[in-house]
Each structure stands twice: as structure tokens, then as C-alpha cells.
Enzyme design. Structure first.
Site, PDB file in Angstrom:
ATOM      1  N   GLY A  42     -68.942 -86.127-118.409  1.00  0.00           N
ATOM      2  CA  GLY A  42     -70.397 -86.211-118.364  1.00  0.00           C
ATOM      3  C   GLY A  42     -70.921 -87.516-117.809  1.00  0.00           C
ATOM      4  O   GLY A  42     -71.793 -87.532-116.938  1.00  0.00           O
ATOM      5  N   SER A  70     -67.356 -74.974-120.181  1.00  0.00           N
ATOM      6  CA  SER A  70     -68.397 -75.634-120.973  1.00  0.00           C
ATOM      7  C   SER A  70     -68.757 -77.008-120.422  1.00  0.00           C
ATOM      8  O   SER A  70     -69.798 -77.570-120.778  1.00  0.00           O
ATOM      9  CB  SER A  70     -67.951 -75.771-122.439  1.00  0.00           C
ATOM     10  OG  SER A  70     -66.780 -76.572-122.531  1.00  0.00           O
ATOM     11  N   ASN A  71     -67.921 -77.566-119.543  1.00  0.00           N
ATOM     12  CA  ASN A  71     -68.214 -78.866-118.931  1.00  0.00           C
ATOM     13  C   ASN A  71     -69.352 -78.780-117.921  1.00  0.00           C
ATOM     14  O   ASN A  71     -70.054 -79.765-117.667  1.00  0.00           O
ATOM     15  CB  ASN A  71     -66.988 -79.416-118.193  1.00  0.00           C
ATOM     16  CG  ASN A  71     -65.792 -79.679-119.075  1.00  0.00           C
ATOM     17  OD1 ASN A  71     -64.667 -79.637-118.598  1.00  0.00           O
ATOM     18  ND2 ASN A  71     -65.991 -79.951-120.351  1.00  0.00           N
ATOM     19  N   GLN A  73     -72.227 -77.623-117.764  1.00  0.00           N
ATOM     20  CA  GLN A  73     -73.612 -77.832-118.186  1.00  0.00           C
ATOM     21  C   GLN A  73     -74.077 -79.251-117.917  1.00  0.00           C
ATOM     22  O   GLN A  73     -75.265 -79.530-117.834  1.00  0.00           O
ATOM     23  CB  GLN A  73     -73.716 -77.470-119.686  1.00  0.00           C
ATOM     24  CG  GLN A  73     -74.944 -77.930-120.418  1.00  0.00           C
ATOM     25  CD  GLN A  73     -74.623 -79.045-121.419  1.00  0.00           C
ATOM     26  OE1 GLN A  73     -73.577 -79.687-121.335  1.00  0.00           O
ATOM     27  NE2 GLN A  73     -75.526 -79.254-122.353  1.00  0.00           N
ATOM     28  N   ASN A 132     -64.451 -91.402-126.406  1.00  0.00           N
ATOM     29  CA  ASN A 132     -63.849 -91.638-127.720  1.00  0.00           C
ATOM     30  C   ASN A 132     -63.695 -93.136-127.951  1.00  0.00           C
ATOM     31  O   ASN A 132     -63.569 -93.917-127.000  1.00  0.00           O
ATOM     32  CB  ASN A 132     -62.500 -90.930-127.838  1.00  0.00           C
ATOM     33  CG  ASN A 132     -61.476 -91.451-126.854  1.00  0.00           C
ATOM     34  OD1 ASN A 132     -60.751 -92.414-127.144  1.00  0.00           O
ATOM     35  ND2 ASN A 132     -61.410 -90.853-125.664  1.00  0.00           N
ATOM     36  N   CYS A 171     -68.147-109.489-125.723  1.00  0.00           N
ATOM     37  CA  CYS A 171     -67.442-108.252-125.420  1.00  0.00           C
ATOM     38  C   CYS A 171     -67.873-107.166-126.406  1.00  0.00           C
ATOM     39  O   CYS A 171     -68.677-107.403-127.312  1.00  0.00           O
ATOM     40  CB  CYS A 171     -65.924-108.460-125.435  1.00  0.00           C
ATOM     41  SG  CYS A 171     -65.156-108.536-127.082  1.00  0.00           S
ATOM     42  N   CYS A 174     -67.607-107.889-130.071  1.00  0.00           N
ATOM     43  CA  CYS A 174     -68.612-108.782-130.651  1.00  0.00           C
ATOM     44  C   CYS A 174     -69.752-107.973-131.254  1.00  0.00           C
ATOM     45  O   CYS A 174     -70.362-108.386-132.252  1.00  0.00           O
ATOM     46  CB  CYS A 174     -69.177-109.719-129.580  1.00  0.00           C
ATOM     47  SG  CYS A 174     -67.985-110.889-128.895  1.00  0.00           S
ATOM     48  N   CYS A 188     -69.229 -84.513-128.904  1.00  0.00           N
ATOM     49  CA  CYS A 188     -70.115 -83.539-128.258  1.00  0.00           C
ATOM     50  C   CYS A 188     -69.682 -82.106-128.530  1.00  0.00           C
ATOM     51  O   CYS A 188     -70.512 -81.196-128.587  1.00  0.00           O
ATOM     52  CB  CYS A 188     -70.153 -83.787-126.754  1.00  0.00           C
ATOM     53  SG  CYS A 188     -70.930 -85.349-126.283  1.00  0.00           S
ATOM     54  N   CYS A 254     -62.305-112.085-127.426  1.00  0.00           N
ATOM     55  CA  CYS A 254     -62.964-113.034-126.526  1.00  0.00           C
ATOM     56  C   CYS A 254     -63.375-114.324-127.221  1.00  0.00           C
ATOM     57  O   CYS A 254     -64.036-115.172-126.622  1.00  0.00           O
ATOM     58  CB  CYS A 254     -64.195-112.391-125.880  1.00  0.00           C
ATOM     59  SG  CYS A 254     -65.616-112.178-126.993  1.00  0.00           S
TER      60      CYS A 254
END
Length: 277
Positions: A42, A70-71, A73, A132, A171, A174, A188, A254
Site C-alpha cells: 500500500g 485483496s491488495n 483496493q 510491521n 531516530c 527516540c 490491516c 543513535c
């Protein structure tokens, strides 16, 4: 920088070239640049589309998934005939049809601790279009440790967030030191997502990418990136909220005493904690 724009390129990128802020030098900088997009779903779809159209010369696409019905959409670079194909193959075909100037490097792999640093090393900029937390923390850690700037985006139902990380600012850790417990933030597949939402967030990520490349090697002298700022977008209310955040001196990636490698992090779907060793 050696300018080598041919007549076809002068026509294709004419709306860039006539801009004082871009010009032929800026367009040449885009053609000489390399960007890795992690995820061809997406968020990755609009990023890939607009970076290709803009003439980013080398585009890496990393994704181990296949196109599902289903992708379609929301994942606008894939079509009916692509269902069942690796997303990287479908994406590469889309780019080739859109702009032959772009050299696509497909990485049909899941970004893992044993390949992340090697993948990122070949690119000037990275776009995190993953879905993820495990991958988000891995991309952050590998990019931060290698000094590679990157854009982060995420979506949920009607809401999205986007920010940019450079070597000068904080980063991802943080802002979010560890991932939330598994299941606290549904994906989703279980909650749904407004189909046009990733288009908005992905376009902002693509914009940040182009601005960075133009600021680094092109003719753009000044542009404010989302470095140290995160935009929260609510499509239901059609509102944007900006939150500033600063580097954490105790950040294990960092901060003042950073880790040496992603090997020191346990990347799971739980917390992605940094080892105390």
C-alpha cells in the site's frame, strides 16, 4: 556533476527542469540517485510510482510477498493479471512501462537482520513502506548505524503517520523505544484500511525522498524535511497534526553509546529490544 540529459529526457522531465529549484542539475541528481523501497504494498506502491516518474535512476524494491486480490483496493501498481506473482516482479514491470530511465533492482526477500545492512549499503536513501514493527525497527537500526537517511510511513484504518530520519536528528527509537506488545495494534488484514489512505502517506514519503536527493546533490538549496517532526494524518477529519521530537541521548542506536550492529537486537513481533550486552 556531468550533465547528460538527452532530448527525450529534456522533454520527459521538462516540468522539473524549468523550475529554478530543480533545473537540469537537479534532474541529473535524481537520475544519478539510488533509493531502496522496503515493501511494494500500500505505501510502497505510490512511492514506487512517483519516484519512477520523477526519474530516480536506480530503484531497489525489497518484498517477499505475492500479489493477492485483496491488495488491489489500494496497491495501485499491481493489477488483476498480477495476482499470484511476486510483488517485486509486478512492480518492476510497472516501472519499466512507466519510465525506461529507471534501473530496477528486485530483492525478492524479507528484510532480515542477516541481510538488512548489506541491502541498505547499496543505496543513497531508504523508504520504509513496511507493514510491521519488526521490519520498521530493523530498517531504523540498520539505516541509523550506517548513516543512511530514510523515510518512515505507517497507516491504520483512516489514520497515517510519516516522518524522515537523517544523520542529523533523532531516530525511530527516540520516538518509540520499543514496539508495542503483539496484538495491541491490529494490522490491516484484521481491521481494514481506507484504500486511498496509503496514497496520501506514500506521496508524502516520495516527496521527502525527492527533496532530500535534490538538497544533497541537486539544485535545491533549502527545503524543510520532516527530521525531528512526525505528521499524523486523519483522513476521517481531513486534518494534519505535527509532533516534534528530539534525539534521546540514551537511545541505544543513535545515542551517546550506540550498539555496533543489528546483531545485538532481538527482532521479534513483540518489542525488538536491544541487548544489554
Amino acid at each position: 556533476m556531468s550533465l547528460s540529459l538527452d532530448p527525450t529526457q529534456l522533454d520527459r522531465y521538462s516540468r522539473h527542469i524549468i523550475m529554478d529549484e530543480v533545473g537540469p542539475e537537479g534532474q541529473q541528481a535524481l537520475l544519478d540517485a539510488s533509493v531502496l523501497v522496503v515493501g511494494a504494498g500500500g505505501l510502497g506502491a505510490p512511492v514506487i510510482q512517483y519516484l519512477s516518474a520523477a526519474g530516480v535512476g536506480e530503484l531497489g524494491i525489497a518484498d517477499d510477498d505475492e500479489v493477492e486480490l485483496s491488495n488491489l483496493q489500494r496497491q495501485i501498481i499491481h493489477g488483476n493479471d498480477d495476482v499470484g506473482r511476486p510483488k517485486v516482479e509486478s512492480a518492476a514491470e510497472f516501472v519499466a512501462d512507466l519510465n525506461p530511465d529507471v534501473d530496477v533492482r528486485t530483492h525478492h526477500v524479507r528484510v532480515e537482520p542477516d541481510n538488512a545492512e548489506e541491502l541498505i549499503a547499496d543505496y543513497d536513501f531508504v523508504v520504509d513502506a513496511s507493514d510491521n514493527f519488526r521490519t520498521r525497527y530493523l530498517v531504523n537500526d540498520a539505516c541509523t548505524l550506517s548513516g543512511t537517511p530514510f523515510s518512515h510511513g505507517a497507516i491504520y484504518k483512516f489514520e497515517g503517520q510519516v516522518t524522515t530520519f537523517t544523520t542529523e536528528g533523532p531516530c525511530y527509537r527516540c520516538l518509540f523505544p520499543e514496539a508495542p506488545p503483539q496484538g495491541m495494534v491490529p494490522d490491516c488484514a484484521s481491521t481494514g484500511v481506507l484504500g486511498v489512505l496509503p496514497g496520501t502517506v506514500g506521496c508524502i514519503q516520495a516527496t521527502e525522498t525527492v527533496k532530500y536527493l535534490l538538497c544533497e546533490d541537486g539544485g535545491l538549496d533549502s527545503a524543510e524535511l520532516l527530521d525531528g517532526r512526525m505528521i499524523f494524518y486523519d483522513a476521517m477529519e481531513m486534518s494534519f497534526e505535527e509532533v516534534e521530537f528530539k534525539p534521546n541521548p540514551d537511545c541505544p542506536v543513535c545515542g551517546e553509546n550506540p550498539i555496533d550492529s543489528v546483531a545485538q537486537v532481538e527482532y521479534t513481533e513483540e518489542a525488538c529490544p536491544v541487548s544489554a550486552d
